[in-house]
Design a protein around this motif. Structure first.
Motif, PDB file in Angstrom:
ATOM      1  N   SER A   1       0.811  -1.218   0.000  1.00  0.00           N
ATOM      2  CA  SER A   1       0.000   0.000   0.000  1.00  0.00           C
ATOM      3  C   SER A   1       0.848   1.273   0.000  1.00  0.00           C
ATOM      4  N   GLN A   2       2.133   1.161   0.314  1.00  0.00           N
ATOM      5  CA  GLN A   2       3.005   2.330   0.331  1.00  0.00           C
ATOM      6  C   GLN A   2       3.320   2.775  -1.100  1.00  0.00           C
ATOM      7  N   LEU A   3       3.249   4.087  -1.342  1.00  0.00           N
ATOM      8  CA  LEU A   3       3.519   4.619  -2.670  1.00  0.00           C
ATOM      9  C   LEU A   3       5.012   4.920  -2.797  1.00  0.00           C
ATOM     10  N   LYS A   4       5.670   4.112  -3.619  1.00  0.00           N
ATOM     11  CA  LYS A   4       7.110   4.264  -3.826  1.00  0.00           C
ATOM     12  C   LYS A   4       7.415   4.190  -5.309  1.00  0.00           C
ATOM     13  N   GLU A   5       8.475   4.897  -5.714  1.00  0.00           N
ATOM     14  CA  GLU A   5       8.919   4.811  -7.103  1.00  0.00           C
ATOM     15  C   GLU A   5       9.785   3.563  -7.248  1.00  0.00           C
ATOM     16  N   ASN A   6       9.165   2.527  -7.786  1.00  0.00           N
ATOM     17  CA  ASN A   6       9.857   1.244  -7.866  1.00  0.00           C
ATOM     18  C   ASN A   6       9.046   0.325  -8.767  1.00  0.00           C
ATOM     19  N   VAL A   7       9.523  -0.913  -8.906  1.00  0.00           N
ATOM     20  CA  VAL A   7       8.743  -1.935  -9.596  1.00  0.00           C
ATOM     21  C   VAL A   7       7.630  -2.395  -8.655  1.00  0.00           C
ATOM     22  N   MET A   8       6.397  -2.402  -9.138  1.00  0.00           N
ATOM     23  CA  MET A   8       5.267  -2.740  -8.275  1.00  0.00           C
ATOM     24  C   MET A   8       5.257  -4.222  -7.916  1.00  0.00           C
ATOM     25  N   GLU A   9       4.750  -4.510  -6.724  1.00  0.00           N
ATOM     26  CA  GLU A   9       4.633  -5.879  -6.236  1.00  0.00           C
ATOM     27  C   GLU A   9       3.190  -6.357  -6.397  1.00  0.00           C
ATOM     28  N   TRP A  10       3.044  -7.620  -6.823  1.00  0.00           N
ATOM     29  CA  TRP A  10       1.725  -8.193  -7.048  1.00  0.00           C
ATOM     30  C   TRP A  10       1.649  -9.591  -6.450  1.00  0.00           C
ATOM     31  N   GLU A  11       0.440 -10.112  -6.396  1.00  0.00           N
ATOM     32  CA  GLU A  11       0.239 -11.496  -5.980  1.00  0.00           C
ATOM     33  C   GLU A  11      -1.038 -12.020  -6.620  1.00  0.00           C
ATOM     34  N   SER A  12      -1.067 -13.320  -6.879  1.00  0.00           N
ATOM     35  CA  SER A  12      -2.302 -13.935  -7.340  1.00  0.00           C
ATOM     36  C   SER A  12      -3.207 -14.162  -6.132  1.00  0.00           C
ATOM     37  N   ILE A  13      -4.464 -14.447  -6.389  1.00  0.00           N
ATOM     38  CA  ILE A  13      -5.395 -14.713  -5.301  1.00  0.00           C
ATOM     39  C   ILE A  13      -6.059 -16.065  -5.528  1.00  0.00           C
ATOM     40  N   PRO A  14      -6.529 -16.715  -4.476  1.00  0.00           N
ATOM     41  CA  PRO A  14      -7.154 -18.040  -4.640  1.00  0.00           C
ATOM     42  C   PRO A  14      -8.349 -17.983  -5.564  1.00  0.00           C
ATOM     43  N   TYR A  15      -8.445 -18.994  -6.433  1.00  0.00           N
ATOM     44  CA  TYR A  15      -9.571 -19.099  -7.365  1.00  0.00           C
ATOM     45  C   TYR A  15      -9.835 -20.579  -7.596  1.00  0.00           C
ATOM     46  N   GLY A  16     -10.965 -21.075  -7.073  1.00  0.00           N
ATOM     47  CA  GLY A  16     -11.239 -22.499  -7.184  1.00  0.00           C
ATOM     48  C   GLY A  16     -10.205 -23.297  -6.403  1.00  0.00           C
ATOM     49  N   LYS A  17      -9.618 -24.300  -7.059  1.00  0.00           N
ATOM     50  CA  LYS A  17      -8.590 -25.120  -6.445  1.00  0.00           C
ATOM     51  C   LYS A  17      -7.191 -24.599  -6.739  1.00  0.00           C
ATOM     52  N   GLY A  18      -7.099 -23.500  -7.469  1.00  0.00           N
ATOM     53  CA  GLY A  18      -5.795 -22.963  -7.825  1.00  0.00           C
ATOM     54  C   GLY A  18      -5.695 -21.482  -7.517  1.00  0.00           C
ATOM     55  N   GLN A  19      -5.033 -20.753  -8.420  1.00  0.00           N
ATOM     56  CA  GLN A  19      -4.820 -19.327  -8.262  1.00  0.00           C
ATOM     57  C   GLN A  19      -5.376 -18.596  -9.476  1.00  0.00           C
ATOM     58  N   SER A  20      -5.364 -17.269  -9.397  1.00  0.00           N
ATOM     59  CA  SER A  20      -5.973 -16.445 -10.439  1.00  0.00           C
ATOM     60  C   SER A  20      -5.028 -16.203 -11.620  1.00  0.00           C
ATOM     61  N   ILE A  21      -4.180 -17.174 -11.916  1.00  0.00           N
ATOM     62  CA  ILE A  21      -3.284 -17.108 -13.076  1.00  0.00           C
ATOM     63  C   ILE A  21      -3.482 -18.371 -13.884  1.00  0.00           C
ATOM     64  N   GLY A  22      -3.867 -18.213 -15.140  1.00  0.00           N
ATOM     65  CA  GLY A  22      -4.069 -19.358 -16.005  1.00  0.00           C
ATOM     66  C   GLY A  22      -2.765 -20.033 -16.378  1.00  0.00           C
ATOM     67  N   SER A  23      -2.886 -21.184 -17.022  1.00  0.00           N
ATOM     68  CA  SER A  23      -1.708 -21.989 -17.349  1.00  0.00           C
ATOM     69  C   SER A  23      -0.799 -21.334 -18.390  1.00  0.00           C
ATOM     70  N   MET A  24      -1.286 -20.299 -19.067  1.00  0.00           N
ATOM     71  CA  MET A  24      -0.460 -19.604 -20.051  1.00  0.00           C
ATOM     72  C   MET A  24       0.488 -18.602 -19.407  1.00  0.00           C
ATOM     73  N   TYR A  25       0.395 -18.444 -18.080  1.00  0.00           N
ATOM     74  CA  TYR A  25       1.168 -17.416 -17.388  1.00  0.00           C
ATOM     75  C   TYR A  25       1.898 -18.009 -16.186  1.00  0.00           C
ATOM     76  N   SER A  26       2.901 -17.273 -15.729  1.00  0.00           N
ATOM     77  CA  SER A  26       3.544 -17.571 -14.452  1.00  0.00           C
ATOM     78  C   SER A  26       4.087 -16.264 -13.896  1.00  0.00           C
TER      79      SER A  26
END
Length: 233
Positions: A91-116
């Motif tokens: 939540s801190q606003l900094k000049e940098n590369v942004m940090e992200w995360e996937s979130i739970p979706y079904g039995k996996g995460q919110s990233i399809g098999s075409m991505y990592s």
């Protein structure tokens, strides 16, 4: 010397054909524009639908009831392999590369098999060449007295070329009374011509600091989905 009727009729016919051609080109351009707008509207509706399903999945009660993934149409699994959604984690606003995360979706995460996603490098890998609908939503809140300024997030590919830029204008907030969150959604259809592509998001400010402005993590994230594979028939 008088002009013969044949020459006059030819000139009139040429002008008529020219007007018809101009009309045809104008109508074609308008039709293509309308088709483009309709396609983008449908894409935005699809994004909102998937986001609502994922948000509902993260707040699911632990009473054994089925989550949205189990209740949606059988085609949802196919859609998810083409789709990726990541939420902001800092939540801190900094000049940098942004940090992200996937979130739970079904039995996996919110990233399809075409991505990592590479957490250490904060990079999303896209494994297939194609055209993608890329969007980002940024929501900010003021925790105390906040200065005016601009917050910009830009997405770059592996060649350090910008694919999407989103700038949010933050107003001056003298106090917290009646202050509302500031939000903006930006999108663009991008082309990734290589089989293995990478995306990362960098931030910059118009002011040296944006004290007391915070990024709302629950309402800030980015997503993308495949529109068309390159070379597809």
């Amino acid at each position: 010397m008088s002009v013969s009727p044949d020459v006059e009729s030819q000139s009139s016919g040429a002008r008529s054909r020219s007007r018809c051609l101009d009309t045809f080109l104008t109508v074609s351009v308008i039709a293509l524009f309308i088709m483009f707008i309709v396609a983008l509207a449908a894409a935005l509706l699809f994004v909102k639908h998937i986001e609502s399903e994922m948000n509902a999945r993260t707040t699911q009660d632990s009473d054994g009831q089925k989550g949205p993934l189990e209740m949606v149409a059988p085609g949802a699994a196919y859609k998810m392999q083409n789709f990726a959604y990541l939420r902001a984690t800092n939540s801190q606003l900094k000049e940098n590369v942004m940090e992200w995360e996937s979130i739970p979706y079904g039995k996996g995460q919110s990233i399809g098999s075409m991505y990592s996603y590479e957490k250490n490098q904060r990079v999303l890998n896209v494994n297939e060449a194609g055209s993608y609908f890329l969007y980002v939503q940024l929501t900010f809140s003021c925790t105390h007295i906040c200065p005016a300024g601009q917050f910009t997030t830009s997405f770059y590919n592996q060649d350090n070329k910008k694919q999407l830029t989103c700038t949010v204008s933050l107003p001056k907030m003298p106090d917290m009374n009646g202050s509302l969150p500031v939000s903006r959604t930006c999108w663009h259809v991008i082309t990734l011509p290589e089989q293995k592509s990478r995306l990362l998001a960098k931030t910059e400010f118009s002011e040296q600091t944006l004290n007391n402005w915070k990024l709302d993590l629950n309402d800030s994230g980015f997503g993308m989905f495949l529109v068309d594979r390159l070379g597809a028939a």
